[in-house]
Scaffold this motif. Structure first.
Motif, PDB file in Angstrom:
ATOM      1  N   PHE A 160     -34.791   4.835 -19.916  1.00 14.91           N
ATOM      2  CA  PHE A 160     -36.080   5.522 -19.856  1.00 14.91           C
ATOM      3  C   PHE A 160     -36.623   5.759 -21.266  1.00 14.91           C
ATOM      4  CE2 PHE A 160     -33.587   6.803 -16.132  1.00 14.91           C
ATOM      5  CZ  PHE A 160     -34.435   6.426 -15.105  1.00 14.91           C
ATOM      6  N   LEU A 161     -36.402   4.803 -22.150  1.00 10.82           N
ATOM      7  CA  LEU A 161     -36.802   4.965 -23.543  1.00 10.82           C
ATOM      8  C   LEU A 161     -38.283   4.665 -23.714  1.00 10.82           C
ATOM      9  CD1 LEU A 161     -33.857   3.063 -25.271  1.00 10.82           C
ATOM     10  CD2 LEU A 161     -33.947   5.447 -24.536  1.00 10.82           C
ATOM     11  N   ARG A 162     -38.896   5.385 -24.650  1.00 13.24           N
ATOM     12  CA  ARG A 162     -40.270   5.089 -25.047  1.00 13.24           C
ATOM     13  C   ARG A 162     -40.222   4.395 -26.400  1.00 13.24           C
ATOM     14  NH1 ARG A 162     -42.248  11.035 -25.386  1.00 13.24           N
ATOM     15  NH2 ARG A 162     -40.136  11.118 -26.258  1.00 13.24           N
ATOM     16  N   GLU A 163     -40.809   3.213 -26.466  1.00 17.42           N
ATOM     17  CA  GLU A 163     -40.858   2.535 -27.761  1.00 17.42           C
ATOM     18  C   GLU A 163     -41.628   3.405 -28.750  1.00 17.42           C
ATOM     19  OE1 GLU A 163     -42.073  -1.565 -27.619  1.00 17.42           O
ATOM     20  OE2 GLU A 163     -41.126  -1.794 -25.647  1.00 17.42           O
ATOM     21  N   GLY A 164     -41.128   3.461 -29.966  1.00 17.55           N
ATOM     22  CA  GLY A 164     -41.694   4.333 -30.976  1.00 17.55           C
ATOM     23  C   GLY A 164     -40.941   5.637 -31.119  1.00 17.55           C
ATOM     24  N   THR A 165     -40.282   6.069 -30.038  1.00 19.85           N
ATOM     25  CA  THR A 165     -39.433   7.268 -30.084  1.00 19.85           C
ATOM     26  C   THR A 165     -38.091   6.975 -29.411  1.00 19.85           C
ATOM     27  OG1 THR A 165     -40.380   8.134 -28.018  1.00 19.85           O
ATOM     28  CG2 THR A 165     -41.405   8.855 -30.074  1.00 19.85           C
ATOM     29  N   ALA A 166     -37.670   5.719 -29.447  1.00 23.58           N
ATOM     30  CA  ALA A 166     -36.485   5.296 -28.695  1.00 23.58           C
ATOM     31  C   ALA A 166     -35.220   5.982 -29.171  1.00 23.58           C
ATOM     32  CB  ALA A 166     -36.326   3.783 -28.774  1.00 23.58           C
ATOM     33  N   MET A 167     -35.085   6.229 -30.483  1.00 15.84           N
ATOM     34  CA  MET A 167     -33.870   6.865 -30.977  1.00 15.84           C
ATOM     35  C   MET A 167     -33.785   8.314 -30.510  1.00 15.84           C
ATOM     36  SD  MET A 167     -32.102   4.585 -32.424  1.00 15.84           S
ATOM     37  CE  MET A 167     -32.677   3.747 -30.937  1.00 15.84           C
ATOM     38  N   HIS A 168     -34.895   9.004 -30.529  1.00 12.98           N
ATOM     39  CA  HIS A 168     -34.919  10.374 -30.004  1.00 12.98           C
ATOM     40  C   HIS A 168     -34.576  10.373 -28.521  1.00 12.98           C
ATOM     41  CE1 HIS A 168     -36.819  13.862 -28.076  1.00 12.98           C
ATOM     42  NE2 HIS A 168     -36.585  14.505 -29.206  1.00 12.98           N
ATOM     43  N   ASP A 169     -35.179   9.456 -27.762  1.00 10.07           N
ATOM     44  CA  ASP A 169     -34.939   9.411 -26.321  1.00 10.07           C
ATOM     45  C   ASP A 169     -33.508   9.012 -25.993  1.00 10.07           C
ATOM     46  OD1 ASP A 169     -37.605  10.006 -26.157  1.00 10.07           O
ATOM     47  OD2 ASP A 169     -38.241   7.994 -25.614  1.00 10.07           O
ATOM     48  N   SER A 170     -32.884   8.181 -26.851  1.00 10.14           N
ATOM     49  CA  SER A 170     -31.498   7.762 -26.620  1.00 10.14           C
ATOM     50  C   SER A 170     -30.522   8.903 -26.850  1.00 10.14           C
ATOM     51  CB  SER A 170     -31.146   6.601 -27.553  1.00 10.14           C
ATOM     52  OG  SER A 170     -31.884   5.448 -27.246  1.00 10.14           O
ATOM     53  N   LEU A 171     -30.723   9.642 -27.930  1.00  7.95           N
ATOM     54  CA  LEU A 171     -29.771  10.686 -28.307  1.00  7.95           C
ATOM     55  C   LEU A 171     -29.990  11.992 -27.563  1.00  7.95           C
ATOM     56  CD1 LEU A 171     -29.737  10.055 -32.168  1.00  7.95           C
ATOM     57  CD2 LEU A 171     -27.986   9.382 -30.509  1.00  7.95           C
ATOM     58  N   TYR A 172     -31.225  12.232 -27.114  1.00  9.72           N
ATOM     59  CA  TYR A 172     -31.543  13.505 -26.447  1.00  9.72           C
ATOM     60  C   TYR A 172     -32.320  13.227 -25.158  1.00  9.72           C
ATOM     61  CZ  TYR A 172     -30.762  14.393 -31.383  1.00  9.72           C
ATOM     62  OH  TYR A 172     -30.239  14.380 -32.655  1.00  9.72           O
ATOM     63  N   PRO A 173     -31.699  12.528 -24.205  1.00  8.17           N
ATOM     64  CA  PRO A 173     -32.423  12.118 -22.994  1.00  8.17           C
ATOM     65  C   PRO A 173     -32.666  13.277 -22.042  1.00  8.17           C
ATOM     66  CG  PRO A 173     -30.108  11.520 -22.826  1.00  8.17           C
ATOM     67  CD  PRO A 173     -30.303  12.055 -24.219  1.00  8.17           C
ATOM     68  N   ASP A 174     -33.689  13.123 -21.190  1.00  4.91           N
ATOM     69  CA  ASP A 174     -33.919  14.095 -20.116  1.00  4.91           C
ATOM     70  C   ASP A 174     -32.802  14.027 -19.082  1.00  4.91           C
ATOM     71  OD1 ASP A 174     -36.420  14.879 -21.161  1.00  4.91           O
ATOM     72  OD2 ASP A 174     -37.392  13.184 -20.199  1.00  4.91           O
ATOM     73  N   ARG A 175     -32.403  12.798 -18.758  1.00  2.97           N
ATOM     74  CA  ARG A 175     -31.371  12.605 -17.739  1.00  2.97           C
ATOM     75  C   ARG A 175     -30.684  11.275 -17.973  1.00  2.97           C
ATOM     76  NH1 ARG A 175     -36.426  10.205 -17.423  1.00  2.97           N
ATOM     77  NH2 ARG A 175     -36.928   9.344 -15.389  1.00  2.97           N
ATOM     78  N   ILE A 176     -29.473  11.167 -17.452  1.00  7.58           N
ATOM     79  CA  ILE A 176     -28.737   9.913 -17.425  1.00  7.58           C
ATOM     80  C   ILE A 176     -28.493   9.594 -15.956  1.00  7.58           C
ATOM     81  CG2 ILE A 176     -26.575   8.757 -17.992  1.00  7.58           C
ATOM     82  CD1 ILE A 176     -26.428  10.511 -20.493  1.00  7.58           C
ATOM     83  N   VAL A 177     -28.984   8.441 -15.513  1.00  5.27           N
ATOM     84  CA  VAL A 177     -28.873   8.042 -14.111  1.00  5.27           C
ATOM     85  C   VAL A 177     -27.792   6.985 -13.982  1.00  5.27           C
ATOM     86  CG1 VAL A 177     -30.067   6.985 -12.155  1.00  5.27           C
ATOM     87  CG2 VAL A 177     -31.291   8.579 -13.647  1.00  5.27           C
ATOM     88  N   LEU A 197     -23.587  13.667 -22.959  1.00  7.43           N
ATOM     89  CA  LEU A 197     -23.586  14.706 -21.933  1.00  7.43           C
ATOM     90  C   LEU A 197     -23.192  16.058 -22.509  1.00  7.43           C
ATOM     91  CD1 LEU A 197     -21.963  12.618 -19.070  1.00  7.43           C
ATOM     92  CD2 LEU A 197     -24.306  13.487 -19.099  1.00  7.43           C
ATOM     93  N   ASP A 198     -22.252  16.049 -23.446  1.00 10.88           N
ATOM     94  CA  ASP A 198     -21.818  17.298 -24.077  1.00 10.88           C
ATOM     95  C   ASP A 198     -22.589  17.614 -25.349  1.00 10.88           C
ATOM     96  OD1 ASP A 198     -19.929  17.453 -22.085  1.00 10.88           O
ATOM     97  OD2 ASP A 198     -18.293  16.654 -23.318  1.00 10.88           O
ATOM     98  N   GLN A 199     -23.360  16.644 -25.836  1.00 15.02           N
ATOM     99  CA  GLN A 199     -24.055  16.776 -27.128  1.00 15.02           C
ATOM    100  C   GLN A 199     -23.071  17.178 -28.222  1.00 15.02           C
ATOM    101  OE1 GLN A 199     -27.638  16.307 -28.104  1.00 15.02           O
ATOM    102  NE2 GLN A 199     -27.134  14.925 -26.394  1.00 15.02           N
ATOM    103  N   SER A 200     -21.909  16.491 -28.211  1.00 10.39           N
ATOM    104  CA  SER A 200     -20.839  16.814 -29.154  1.00 10.39           C
ATOM    105  C   SER A 200     -20.905  15.990 -30.433  1.00 10.39           C
ATOM    106  CB  SER A 200     -19.475  16.584 -28.477  1.00 10.39           C
ATOM    107  OG  SER A 200     -19.360  15.259 -27.990  1.00 10.39           O
ATOM    108  N   PHE A 201     -21.847  15.055 -30.527  1.00 12.81           N
ATOM    109  CA  PHE A 201     -21.949  14.219 -31.716  1.00 12.81           C
ATOM    110  C   PHE A 201     -22.746  14.947 -32.809  1.00 12.81           C
ATOM    111  CE2 PHE A 201     -25.648  13.317 -29.123  1.00 12.81           C
ATOM    112  CZ  PHE A 201     -26.685  13.268 -30.035  1.00 12.81           C
TER     113      PHE A 201
END
Length: 466
Positions: A160-177, A197-201
């Motif tokens: 569900f990435l948006r081009e132009g903000t793909a890195m933000h969307d990858s690291l901080y997604p709304d959901r993982i399906v 899922l844990d945001q441990s990185f």
């Protein structure tokens, strides 16, 4: 980073926008990733540390992934040791509207021929029709030389990435399906995504963790439901944009301002403010392809989808509307010089797929217009992909506007927002701007600026010089 004992061996097949982002993100999180592509030139670029696409911060994240990330053209090198194998190849639309699955089939068969008998999870990351997961599972069964039931599992994991903000969307997604009929397959993907899922990185400084962000939702479901989630999400976003554009047309008749209208309805939590921007319509690789695919799937079952069909028609109409507005001001376009600012379908990317600017430039050329185009990032790619169009490149936005009879803003780059528009309009032959993206927000002392969804202003003082 995760502890190395939790790291998995990952193969990513396909190094387009989705595949590159997936491979680099997973390597940054601590997994050992091999990115695979049959294009030798692309792989050679990646081995040199060069990216074949533009995406903000992707190059920095790749550099920070270090030796956990490597690239190959060989299935024999990438697949046998992999715990998780992503299919991230293209699914371009056929003339019928159905997606072309030939690249998925080639990838699945090549993967199957190199599976090694251990537990391996094959993940459909490409946007594929409902039922493709079962189809891929059958191909693994038919083409794996030593097939083991229960060892080769298929999971749908739409992006569900948006081009132009793909890195933000990858690291901080709304959901993982995650969709699968196998609890073991789901568990392996949960392990893979544990750092997200844990945001441990450790969040990179150039893509910081948003204030108040905690963790994404984990949605586990069946294969077919996960495949439908991807299509339904994109179709709904396309509907929102087309709805805003339809209301914008009425706003122009009744002297309302679509920006004020969408701001007012967007505060309703049931609606929300995002994807309500009126303009030249949606583009890119997803919305058009996915809405057409859903309509095509419905047709296979004798099920009409009139709302989606209307959204597609409104989007087509918006692209012609830009030309109509130009004709209303200039009347005769043949021989005129028109500046087109923005070629990528959205800012912060060089992706030209289904860009509204393409149709605009093509139609202007048919009408005998001399087009001068500019884009801060996408012009080099356009030289290769838009060879069939007639236009001249401009080195800057100012150069494109100089001596022009009109300008059309097609992409909302910050460079255009920050332009000295009052000065630029004075250097035009005729100071007219069709601003399809609400780039110009301040009143100008000269010229006419017309925007989508707002009654056209009267022509102001004409002070332009040739």
């Amino acid at each position: 980073m995760m502890q190395d004992t939790r790291a998995l061996q990952v193969a990513v097949v396909g190094t387009g926008y989705v595949g590159l982002g997936t491979a680099i993100m997973l390597a940054y999180l601590g997994h050992h990733v091999v990115g695979l592509d049959v294009d030798e030139n692309k792989v050679a670029m990646l081995r040199r540390g060069q990216l074949p696409i533009y995406e903000p911060h992707l190059d920095q994240l790749m550099l920070d992934s270090g030796d956990r990330l490597r690239w190959t053209t060989s299935y024999a090198e990438a697949i046998p040791d992999a715990d998780v194998i992503f299919i991230c190849v293209g699914t371009p639309p056929l003339p019928s509207g159905q997606p072309n699955l030939s690249y998925v089939a080639d990838a699945a068969q090549s993967i199957a021929g190199h599976l090694n008998g251990k537990l391996q999870v094959v993940v459909n990351k490409s946007t594929v029709p409902i039922g493709t997961g079962d189809w891929v599972a059958r191909m693994l069964e038919e083409h794996a030389p030593d097939y083991h039931e229960g060892r080769y599992l298929v999971v749908s994991n739409p992006e569900f990435l948006r081009e132009g903000t793909a890195m933000h969307d990858s690291l901080y997604p709304d959901r993982i399906v995650l969709g699968s009929d196998s609890p073991v397959g789901i568990a392996q993907l949960v392990r893979l995504y544990e750092p997200l899922l844990d945001q441990s990185f450790e969040a990179p400084g150039y893509v910081p963790r948003p204030a108040g962000y905690t963790r994404p939702e984990l949605v586990t479901t069946s294969l077919s439901s996960a495949e439908m989630i991807k299509y339904a999400a994109n179709a709904f976003l396309a509907l929102k944009i087309s709805f805003a554009n339809e209301i914008a047309g009425l706003c122009e008749w009744v002297d309302a301002d679509i920006a004020e209208v969408t701001r007012g309805i967007g505060h309703d939590q049931r609606i929300g403010p995002r994807f309500l921007e009126a303009g030249a319509g949606w583009g890119g690789s997803c919305f058009g392809k996915d809405t057409s695919a859903l309509i095509s799937i419905g047709r296979e079952y004798g099920y009409d989808m009139p709302i989606l069909a209307a959204a597609v028609e409104i989007n087509r109409r918006q692209r012609q509307l830009v030309i109509t507005k130009l004709q209303q001001h200039l009347h005769r376009l043949k021989g005129k010089r028109v500046a087109v600012l923005g070629m990528a379908f959205k800012p912060n990317t060089d992706d030209l797929r289904d860009s509204p600017a393409h149709d605009c430039i093509a139609r202007l050329g048919e009408l005998g217009v001399q087009v001068v185009a500019h884009d801060p990032i996408a012009m080099p790619r356009a030289r290769e992909e838009w060879r069939h169009l007639r236009y001249h490149e401009a080195a800057s936005a100012e150069a494109a506007l100089h001596g022009a009879d009109a300008a059309i803003i097609m992409t909302e780059w910050n460079e255009y927002r920050q332009l000295d528009w009052a000065g630029a309009l004075r250097r035009m032959r005729n100071p007219l701007v069709i601003d399809t993206r609400r780039v110009i927000t301040a009143a100008l002392p000269v010229g006419t600026v017309e925007q989508i969804g707002k009654r056209a202003p009267g022509v102001l003082v004409h002070e332009a010089s040739a």
